[in-house]
Design an enzyme around this catalytic site. Sequence first.
Site, PDB file in Angstrom:
ATOM      1  N   ARG A 242       0.106 -11.035   0.240  1.00 40.99           N
ATOM      2  CA  ARG A 242       1.065 -12.079  -0.177  1.00 40.99           C
ATOM      3  C   ARG A 242       1.230 -13.131   0.918  1.00 40.99           C
ATOM      4  O   ARG A 242       1.521 -14.295   0.622  1.00 40.99           O
ATOM      5  CB  ARG A 242       2.395 -11.416  -0.552  1.00 40.99           C
ATOM      6  CG  ARG A 242       3.028 -10.639   0.566  1.00 40.99           C
ATOM      7  CD  ARG A 242       4.112  -9.684   0.089  1.00 40.99           C
ATOM      8  NE  ARG A 242       3.549  -8.422  -0.423  1.00 40.99           N
ATOM      9  CZ  ARG A 242       4.282  -7.435  -0.930  1.00 40.99           C
ATOM     10  NH1 ARG A 242       5.591  -7.566  -1.039  1.00 40.99           N
ATOM     11  NH2 ARG A 242       3.702  -6.321  -1.358  1.00 40.99           N
TER      12      ARG A 242
ATOM     13  N   LYS B  55      -2.492   2.033   7.838  1.00 42.43           N
ATOM     14  CA  LYS B  55      -2.662   2.901   6.683  1.00 42.43           C
ATOM     15  C   LYS B  55      -3.115   4.287   7.120  1.00 42.43           C
ATOM     16  O   LYS B  55      -3.735   4.428   8.171  1.00 42.43           O
ATOM     17  CB  LYS B  55      -3.741   2.311   5.758  1.00 42.43           C
ATOM     18  CG  LYS B  55      -3.322   1.089   4.992  1.00 42.43           C
ATOM     19  CD  LYS B  55      -4.441   0.619   4.077  1.00 42.43           C
ATOM     20  CE  LYS B  55      -4.039  -0.618   3.302  1.00 42.43           C
ATOM     21  NZ  LYS B  55      -2.935  -0.390   2.354  1.00 42.43           N
TER      22      LYS B  55
HETATM   23  N1  BES Z   1      -4.561  -4.031  -0.310  1.00 37.35           N
HETATM   24  C1  BES Z   1      -3.346  -3.316  -0.422  1.00 37.35           C
HETATM   25  C2  BES Z   1      -3.047  -2.876  -1.848  1.00 37.35           C
HETATM   26  C3  BES Z   1      -3.847  -1.722  -2.369  1.00 37.35           C
HETATM   27  C4  BES Z   1      -3.624  -0.433  -1.913  1.00 37.35           C
HETATM   28  C5  BES Z   1      -4.771  -1.924  -3.360  1.00 37.35           C
HETATM   29  C6  BES Z   1      -4.338   0.620  -2.436  1.00 37.35           C
HETATM   30  C7  BES Z   1      -5.473  -0.861  -3.900  1.00 37.35           C
HETATM   31  C8  BES Z   1      -5.270   0.404  -3.435  1.00 37.35           C
HETATM   32  C9  BES Z   1      -2.172  -4.179   0.033  1.00 37.35           C
HETATM   33  O1  BES Z   1      -2.450  -5.055   1.066  1.00 37.35           O
HETATM   34  C10 BES Z   1      -1.130  -3.245   0.537  1.00 37.35           C
HETATM   35  O2  BES Z   1      -1.377  -2.585   1.512  1.00 37.35           O
HETATM   36  N2  BES Z   1       0.008  -3.197  -0.137  1.00 37.35           N
HETATM   37  C11 BES Z   1       1.071  -2.325   0.222  1.00 37.35           C
HETATM   38  C12 BES Z   1       2.368  -3.079   0.089  1.00 37.35           C
HETATM   39  C13 BES Z   1       3.548  -2.349   0.656  1.00 37.35           C
HETATM   40  C14 BES Z   1       3.459  -2.281   2.160  1.00 37.35           C
HETATM   41  C15 BES Z   1       4.816  -3.073   0.247  1.00 37.35           C
HETATM   42  C16 BES Z   1       1.028  -1.114  -0.705  1.00 37.35           C
HETATM   43  O3  BES Z   1       0.765  -1.290  -1.897  1.00 37.35           O
HETATM   44  O4  BES Z   1       1.229  -0.012  -0.218  1.00 37.35           O
HETATM   45 MN    MN Z   2      -2.217  -4.142   2.971  1.00 40.59          MN
END
Ligand code: BES
Ligand code: MN
Length: 498
Positions: free
Chosen positions: A354, A280
């Site tokens: 997931r 990230k």
């Molecule tokens: N924990 C995150 C989702 C999230 C991001 C919650 C920001 C709250 C604020 C999750 O694990 C994630 O990183 N999801 C990705 C999925 C994507 C790679 C398909 C996302 O939402 O960017």
């Molecule tokens: Mn994630």
Amino acid sequence: MEFTIKSGSPEKQRSACVVVGVFDNRKLSLSAELIDRASNGYISEIIRRGDMEGKLGATLLLHNVRGTLADRVLLVGLGKERDFRDKEFRQGIRNAVKLLNETGSYEAVIYLTEEKVKRREVAWRVEHAVVVAMDAVYRFEQMKSEPAEVRRPLRKLTLSVPQRSDLTAGEAAAARGLAIANGMDFAKDLGNLPGNVCTPRYLAERAQELARQFPDVKVTVLERPQIEALGMGSFLSVTNGSDEPPRFIVLEYEQSQRKQKPLVLVGKGITFDTGGISIKPAADMDQMKFDMCGAASVLGTFRTIAELKPKLNLIGLIPACENMPSGRATKPGDIVKTMSGQTVEVLNTDAEGRLILADALTYAERYEPEAVVDIATLTGAMVVALGHVASGLFSNSDTLARALLAAGDDAYDRGWQPPLWEDYQEGLASNFADFANIAGRAGGSITAACFLSRFAKKYDWAHLDIAGTAWKEGKEKGATGRPVPLLATWILAHESAA
Ligand code: BES
Ligand code: MN
Ligand code: ZN
């Protein structure tokens, strides 16, 4: 904080403070009217001078109001009487409690619970007053070297109900509200703790501590060898890059005399989400300590249920691990085998929630559940879609979805249901495995739910995406304790007669 229920006239209360409402524009509530009469029109005089118009959010603290037995009278603006609904009621309580907690009163009698709220009974008003009051005084100070002390904190709140015949229902509602608030506080504390404290092992310890405190709750913690033996290849692929060992936490509450099928809650317990190799960006990454708020909501809900002791069966499942990059971390393109036997191509290691939920959903099959609800901070796209107001609610059963939406409405912890049509499944196609863990950017929250649905074919299932509702950003940054109120309300509706 301690709560009691009472019925009686406001001017006769021997209390540090009596709290009464004023509607916009300058219309006294019945209890304000009684104080006005006892004080020979002192309240209407103040209102005539323009110090309290009754706007929602306004407060005015008065001392030594003649004709009353209380040290103080707090006037709380409630907005237009005909617009006085759930939100306005809760706002009025919140404003009152915040002010009481910051001024001299260590106890008070609140009359706002006597005001009519559209579609709501006295029990609803009492329950919500307790939940909101507890939320208003919540502080997270355990990591500060010198906790900022509230000089004279509000310790005791008496909630007034219109009639003596409301006392019994009021007391039950207060107990329910307090149990929900205690569950929320537990979930908030866990969420607010940093990733270096709140590790998978820490979550497991807190679950075991809960089981010691409430003997009706049984906790089993599975460690890596047992997780491997179960074939949870998808869960384990997420923990590969981390030096913190994973935990799979099982909570069982079985209090139904009859052989009632259990409800199962599954909570995402990523104690820190760096994204892994698909790392990230740095900005706001600290917020990924909240990525275990699904797990925290399961633990919080168990605390609520354990306190109220309803006759029903409830199971909690928490896959807990960190998502970290390292030489041993799962790489984009890696293919993992889930406990269900289905293989998954991990195209993005940041879509890890997931992957851990998939195996937990398969594990849930052994309970032959009545229904399974997973709770997860799953997608950033959910925040874009619904903001911080509603949680996303997806389901393979319209009956279950309706029940959860209704519980959310009742608990003022609402969900909103996007479609989960077959058409959305196509994006998950993979040339190398059974399917991939991501689809395109479009409809990201829906395709995430589609992925989960492939592991929830054997029972009625719903998925709550709480990415936007589990915590607040900005000045008020912190966990909200949601969706404990929704979950507890839904579960409590299942109490059986025996
Ligand atoms: N924990 C995150 C989702 C999230 C991001 C919650 C920001 C709250 C604020 C999750 O694990 C994630 O990183 N999801 C990705 C999925 C994507 C790679 C398909 C996302 O939402 O960017
Ligand atoms: Mn994630
Ligand atoms: Zn995550």
